[in-house]
Design an enzyme around this catalytic site. Structure first.
Site, short mmCIF file in Angstrom:
data_model
loop_
_atom_site.label_atom_id
_atom_site.label_comp_id
_atom_site.label_asym_id
_atom_site.label_seq_id
_atom_site.Cartn_x
_atom_site.Cartn_y
_atom_site.Cartn_z
N MET A 64 60.80 47.44 13.87
CA MET A 64 59.75 47.01 13.44
C MET A 64 59.65 47.05 11.56
O MET A 64 58.57 46.88 10.91
CB MET A 64 58.41 47.35 13.85
CG MET A 64 58.37 46.94 15.44
SD MET A 64 56.70 47.02 15.99
CE MET A 64 56.32 48.70 15.61
N ALA B 193 60.02 49.14 7.84
CA ALA B 193 59.46 50.43 7.54
C ALA B 193 60.56 51.35 7.63
O ALA B 193 60.25 52.48 8.45
CB ALA B 193 58.34 50.74 7.88
N HIS C 16 65.85 54.97 11.91
CA HIS C 16 66.54 53.64 11.80
C HIS C 16 67.99 53.58 11.42
O HIS C 16 68.81 52.79 12.10
CB HIS C 16 65.84 52.50 11.19
CG HIS C 16 64.19 52.66 11.73
ND1 HIS C 16 63.16 52.93 10.77
CD2 HIS C 16 63.36 52.04 12.69
CE1 HIS C 16 62.12 52.66 11.38
NE2 HIS C 16 62.26 52.10 12.45
N GLY D 284 66.59 54.32 19.76
CA GLY D 284 66.54 55.60 19.52
C GLY D 284 65.83 56.45 20.73
O GLY D 284 65.03 56.03 21.50
N GLN E 200 60.45 53.77 26.03
CA GLN E 200 61.01 52.45 25.78
C GLN E 200 62.54 52.43 25.86
O GLN E 200 62.90 51.27 26.51
CB GLN E 200 60.82 52.15 24.34
CG GLN E 200 61.41 50.91 23.81
CD GLN E 200 60.93 50.96 22.18
OE1 GLN E 200 59.98 50.73 22.01
NE2 GLN E 200 61.82 51.16 21.19
N SER F 113 59.14 58.85 11.91
CA SER F 113 58.39 57.86 12.50
C SER F 113 57.94 57.08 11.30
O SER F 113 57.42 57.41 10.29
CB SER F 113 57.25 58.23 13.30
OG SER F 113 56.44 57.20 13.56
N ARG G 171 55.03 55.59 11.32
CA ARG G 171 53.72 55.82 11.30
C ARG G 171 53.47 57.29 10.54
O ARG G 171 52.01 57.70 10.34
CB ARG G 171 53.08 55.96 12.63
CG ARG G 171 52.79 54.55 13.29
CD ARG G 171 52.17 54.54 14.55
NE ARG G 171 51.87 53.22 14.89
CZ ARG G 171 52.54 52.39 15.75
NH1 ARG G 171 53.49 52.86 16.26
NH2 ARG G 171 52.09 51.03 16.05
#
Ligand code: AMP
Length: 311
Positions: free
Chosen positions: A30, A32, A37, A147, A153, A185, A187
């Site tokens: 997503m 960021a 990543h 990940g 997930q 993260s 976030r």
């Protein structure tokens, strides 16, 4: 590196790469992008794939009132990070490209998505499974890198690929952490300085729980209670859940036997943070040795797990 915005472009590029004997490595994100990543892109490149990074903040996996609009979208920095990591293509579709009409067909995985994240976010995993299935359909035969950070997930995506006989090998990659153990993260940027200082308690609690199991503790209740007590003792943390599960089925373990996976979540101000650790099937201690480098793959995590249609 080429930036693609349409499904047709992706289909043409990936089909051409396969026809030339290449292998496509899909890395859904997503955006960021951070070192977590980047590690997925690096794994795809290291496997000899042409890495296709997707950057799409998928509205289907956000419920009303969640942070869809506020989700960080630093696209220029993301493109630079993907290029530096060796990506061949970055697919940045608009919402209209991915969902030209309201999707009446969605994908959900019975059971695997009900507990933990699914309990807190009841529509989340159907949104994830649907967009990932679309990305698999758009990309075609590939390896797809996810990940272990989002362990539930990963289990769901692995199961989707297997159940629907999709020509995709799902590759699970270890969690990348800050030196103090906090899992990277997108976030984490929401954390205030005090919350950032408090947040590693989540990982510490999990590592202690794994150590309890390595030391012979077999009571799931005792393991969960330890995590809850450790997190609750941190005033800036709001405990959400702690679970001890079979790492393949994601079903709650009856006994905390070596090899189980331990997952937990807690809220720190705005962000709800997730984390998990493996336990060593051989029963030895996974005790963390925090790194001296800036970013470190967690010492508790093992080599990438491969799944997908073969598992
Ligand atoms: P997201 O952009 O949050 O949807 O994440 C995209 C992919 O990156 C997912 O497969 C995540 O599990 C993975 N990921 C996110 N954070 C990390 C991390 N700290 N270490 C490894 N992988 C991660």
């Amino acid at each position: 590196m080429e930036v693609l915005s349409t499904i047709d472009q992706v289909r043409a590029r990936t089909a051409r790469a396969r026809a030339a004997g290449g292998m496509v490595g899909l890395v859904p994100t997503m955006g960021a992008l951070h070192a977590g990543h980047v590690s997925l892109i690096g794994a795809a490149v290291a496997d000899g794939c042409d890495a296709l990074v997707t950057v799409f903040v998928n509205p289907l996996q956000f419920a009303a009132g969640e942070d869809l609009d506020a989700y960080p979208r630093p696209i220029e920095a993301d493109l630079a990070a993907a290029q530096a990591a060796g990506a061949t293509w970055v697919f940045v579709p608009g919402d209209g490209e991915m969902y030209p009409q309201e999707p009446l067909t969605t994908v959900s995985v019975a059971g695997l998505g009900d507990a933990m994240e699914g309990a807190s976010r009841p529509t989340h995993f159907a949104g994830v499974a649907t967009v990932v299935t679309k990305l698999f359909a758009i990309t075609g035969a590939c390896r797809a890198y996810f990940g272990e950070k989002d362990f539930q997930q990963l289990a769901i995506v692995t199961r989707v690929a297997a159940d629907l006989s999709l020509p995709v090998d799902v590759v699970g990659c270890p969690i990348v952490r800050e030196p103090d153990g906090l899992a990277l993260s997108s976030r984490n940027v929401y954390l205030t300085p005090d919350e950032r200082t408090a947040a590693p308690v989540l990982h510490r609690a999990l590592v202690e729980a794994a150590d309890l199991i390595a030391a012979g503790e077999r009571s799931v209740q005792a393991v969960r209670a330890h995590i809850e007590a450790r997190i609750t003792a941190e005033p800036l943390a709001h405990f959400d859940y702690a679970e001890v599960v079979d790492p393949t089925t994601m079903q709650p373990a009856e006994l905390a036997l070596p090899g189980v996976r331990i997952l937990a979540a807690a809220q720190f101000g705005i962000p709800r943070l997730l984390d998990n650790v493996p336990t060593d099937p051989a029963g030895t201690s996974p005790a963390i040795a925090l790194s001296t480098s800036d970013l470190e793959v967690s010492t508790g995590d093992r080599a990438p797990r491969r799944g997908g249609r073969d598992t």
